[in-house]
Enzyme design. Sequence first.
Site, PDB file in Angstrom:
ATOM      1  N   PRO A  13       4.625 -19.991  -7.959  1.00 51.76           N
ATOM      2  CA  PRO A  13       4.596 -21.113  -7.038  1.00 51.76           C
ATOM      3  C   PRO A  13       3.237 -21.375  -6.386  1.00 51.76           C
ATOM      4  CG  PRO A  13       5.842 -19.275  -6.138  1.00 51.76           C
ATOM      5  CD  PRO A  13       5.605 -18.969  -7.575  1.00 51.76           C
ATOM      6  N   ASN A  14       2.955 -22.642  -6.255  1.00 51.23           N
ATOM      7  CA  ASN A  14       1.754 -23.166  -5.585  1.00 51.23           C
ATOM      8  C   ASN A  14       0.468 -23.015  -6.397  1.00 51.23           C
ATOM      9  OD1 ASN A  14       3.224 -23.898  -3.167  1.00 51.23           O
ATOM     10  ND2 ASN A  14       3.358 -21.708  -2.769  1.00 51.23           N
ATOM     11  N   ARG A  21      -5.988 -26.004  -3.070  1.00 48.01           N
ATOM     12  CA  ARG A  21      -5.271 -25.140  -2.129  1.00 48.01           C
ATOM     13  C   ARG A  21      -6.189 -24.037  -1.589  1.00 48.01           C
ATOM     14  NH1 ARG A  21      -1.470 -20.262  -4.370  1.00 48.01           N
ATOM     15  NH2 ARG A  21      -0.660 -19.655  -2.342  1.00 48.01           N
ATOM     16  N   TYR A  26      -8.798 -19.124  -2.999  1.00 49.50           N
ATOM     17  CA  TYR A  26      -8.417 -19.258  -4.413  1.00 49.50           C
ATOM     18  C   TYR A  26      -9.461 -19.971  -5.283  1.00 49.50           C
ATOM     19  CZ  TYR A  26      -3.981 -17.728  -2.506  1.00 49.50           C
ATOM     20  OH  TYR A  26      -3.012 -16.993  -1.867  1.00 49.50           O
ATOM     21  N   ASN A  77       0.802 -14.128 -12.914  1.00 49.84           N
ATOM     22  CA  ASN A  77       0.498 -14.164 -11.488  1.00 49.84           C
ATOM     23  C   ASN A  77       1.762 -14.701 -10.813  1.00 49.84           C
ATOM     24  OD1 ASN A  77      -0.282 -14.605  -8.882  1.00 49.84           O
ATOM     25  ND2 ASN A  77      -2.232 -15.595  -9.395  1.00 49.84           N
ATOM     26  N   ALA A  80       3.591 -15.950  -4.652  1.00 50.58           N
ATOM     27  CA  ALA A  80       4.350 -15.410  -3.507  1.00 50.58           C
ATOM     28  C   ALA A  80       5.577 -14.605  -3.943  1.00 50.58           C
ATOM     29  CB  ALA A  80       4.764 -16.547  -2.577  1.00 50.58           C
ATOM     30  N   HIS A  83       5.846 -10.667  -3.811  1.00 52.46           N
ATOM     31  CA  HIS A  83       6.244  -9.887  -2.644  1.00 52.46           C
ATOM     32  C   HIS A  83       7.735  -9.981  -2.336  1.00 52.46           C
ATOM     33  CE1 HIS A  83       1.950 -10.247  -2.456  1.00 52.46           C
ATOM     34  NE2 HIS A  83       2.022 -11.539  -2.206  1.00 52.46           N
ATOM     35  N   ASP A  90      13.330  -7.896 -12.605  1.00 54.72           N
ATOM     36  CA  ASP A  90      14.393  -7.540 -13.538  1.00 54.72           C
ATOM     37  C   ASP A  90      14.282  -8.314 -14.849  1.00 54.72           C
ATOM     38  OD1 ASP A  90      15.462  -5.682 -11.846  1.00 54.72           O
ATOM     39  OD2 ASP A  90      17.114  -6.927 -11.135  1.00 54.72           O
ATOM     40  N   GLU A 101      -0.413  -7.842 -14.436  1.00 57.70           N
ATOM     41  CA  GLU A 101      -0.247  -8.619 -13.198  1.00 57.70           C
ATOM     42  C   GLU A 101      -1.629  -9.045 -12.695  1.00 57.70           C
ATOM     43  OE1 GLU A 101       1.638  -6.234 -10.187  1.00 57.70           O
ATOM     44  OE2 GLU A 101       1.228  -7.686  -8.590  1.00 57.70           O
ATOM     45  N   HIS A 103      -3.837 -11.242  -9.709  1.00 57.42           N
ATOM     46  CA  HIS A 103      -3.934 -11.994  -8.457  1.00 57.42           C
ATOM     47  C   HIS A 103      -5.372 -12.438  -8.271  1.00 57.42           C
ATOM     48  CE1 HIS A 103       0.073 -10.894  -7.342  1.00 57.42           C
ATOM     49  NE2 HIS A 103      -0.209  -9.645  -7.696  1.00 57.42           N
ATOM     50  N   ILE A 104      -5.526 -13.674  -7.884  1.00 60.43           N
ATOM     51  CA  ILE A 104      -6.872 -14.227  -7.683  1.00 60.43           C
ATOM     52  C   ILE A 104      -7.522 -13.558  -6.473  1.00 60.43           C
ATOM     53  CG2 ILE A 104      -8.112 -16.358  -7.111  1.00 60.43           C
ATOM     54  CD1 ILE A 104      -5.725 -17.825  -8.609  1.00 60.43           C
ATOM     55  N   SER A 105      -6.762 -13.424  -5.410  1.00 51.55           N
ATOM     56  CA  SER A 105      -7.293 -12.803  -4.189  1.00 51.55           C
ATOM     57  C   SER A 105      -6.975 -11.313  -4.179  1.00 51.55           C
ATOM     58  CB  SER A 105      -6.657 -13.467  -2.956  1.00 51.55           C
ATOM     59  OG  SER A 105      -5.258 -13.201  -2.938  1.00 51.55           O
ATOM     60  N   ARG A 110      -5.492  -8.636   2.667  1.00 49.32           N
ATOM     61  CA  ARG A 110      -4.980  -9.796   3.401  1.00 49.32           C
ATOM     62  C   ARG A 110      -3.842  -9.374   4.353  1.00 49.32           C
ATOM     63  NH1 ARG A 110      -3.949 -14.491  -0.758  1.00 49.32           N
ATOM     64  NH2 ARG A 110      -3.766 -15.630   1.206  1.00 49.32           N
ATOM     65  N   ARG A 114       1.516  -8.956   2.095  1.00 49.02           N
ATOM     66  CA  ARG A 114       1.049  -9.137   0.706  1.00 49.02           C
ATOM     67  C   ARG A 114       0.726  -7.800   0.023  1.00 49.02           C
ATOM     68  NH1 ARG A 114       0.217 -14.781   0.312  1.00 49.02           N
ATOM     69  NH2 ARG A 114      -0.385 -15.604   2.332  1.00 49.02           N
TER      70      ARG A 114
HETATM   71  C1  DQA Z   1      -1.706 -14.673  -5.166  1.00 45.92           C
HETATM   72  C2  DQA Z   1      -1.520 -13.831  -3.899  1.00 45.92           C
HETATM   73  C3  DQA Z   1      -0.161 -14.071  -3.283  1.00 45.92           C
HETATM   74  O1  DQA Z   1      -0.002 -13.288  -2.117  1.00 45.92           O
HETATM   75  C4  DQA Z   1      -0.001 -15.529  -2.886  1.00 45.92           C
HETATM   76  O2  DQA Z   1       1.282 -15.774  -2.384  1.00 45.92           O
HETATM   77  C5  DQA Z   1      -0.340 -16.464  -4.006  1.00 45.92           C
HETATM   78  C6  DQA Z   1      -1.425 -16.137  -4.927  1.00 45.92           C
HETATM   79  C7  DQA Z   1      -3.130 -14.561  -5.742  1.00 45.92           C
HETATM   80  O3  DQA Z   1      -3.327 -14.974  -6.869  1.00 45.92           O
HETATM   81  O4  DQA Z   1      -4.039 -14.101  -5.048  1.00 45.92           O
HETATM   82  O5  DQA Z   1       0.236 -17.538  -4.111  1.00 45.92           O
HETATM   83  O6  DQA Z   1      -0.819 -14.185  -6.165  1.00 45.92           O
END
Ligand code: DQA
Length: 149
Positions: A13-14, A21, A26, A77, A80, A83, A90, A101, A103-105, A110, A114
């Site tokens: 998501p997002n 964003r 990001y 990725n 959200a 978490h 599953d 896995e 994650h950009i950040s 943070r 997270r």
């Molecule tokens: C994220 C980190 C997550 O905590 C956050 O909710 C995201 C992006 C990242 O790529 O850093 O949407 O997965």
Amino acid sequence: MKKKFNILIINGPNLNLLGSREKKIYGKLSLLDLLNQLNKKAKLLNTNLIHFQSNAEHSLIQKIHDSKNSIDYIIINPAAFTHTSIALRDALLSVNIPFIEVHISNIYSREHFRCHSWFSDISKGIICGLGTDGYFWALKSAVKRLCKK
Ligand code: DQA
């Protein structure tokens, strides 16, 4: 001829809003630009890249189920859902496709909420905090691992 691997990139998501964003966290690259660059890299690695982004948990789960017999490796990725989603965890366990896995950040630098991921312990590896470069490192590593099989 060498087998062409199928690698699925899943963005949660997002992440469709990449580039607009929270740019400080990001970055400025849009999802489309990122995917174009990743596709170029995948071509050089003789790999088919399939991409799926959704804001809906059930769609992400369904995509993972549908990948069972066609995908060699997943780069995910979960955004959200990292978490929160035991259901997505599953789904990955059910299909038994190896995954990395991303994650950009740096999720560990943070907010406290997270710092926990429902995916890290079942992943082949985790890349976080390297910006969108993380996807390229994951792609390189997935291909390397598949070639060694
Ligand atoms: C994220 C980190 C997550 O905590 C956050 O909710 C995201 C992006 C990242 O790529 O850093 O949407 O997965």
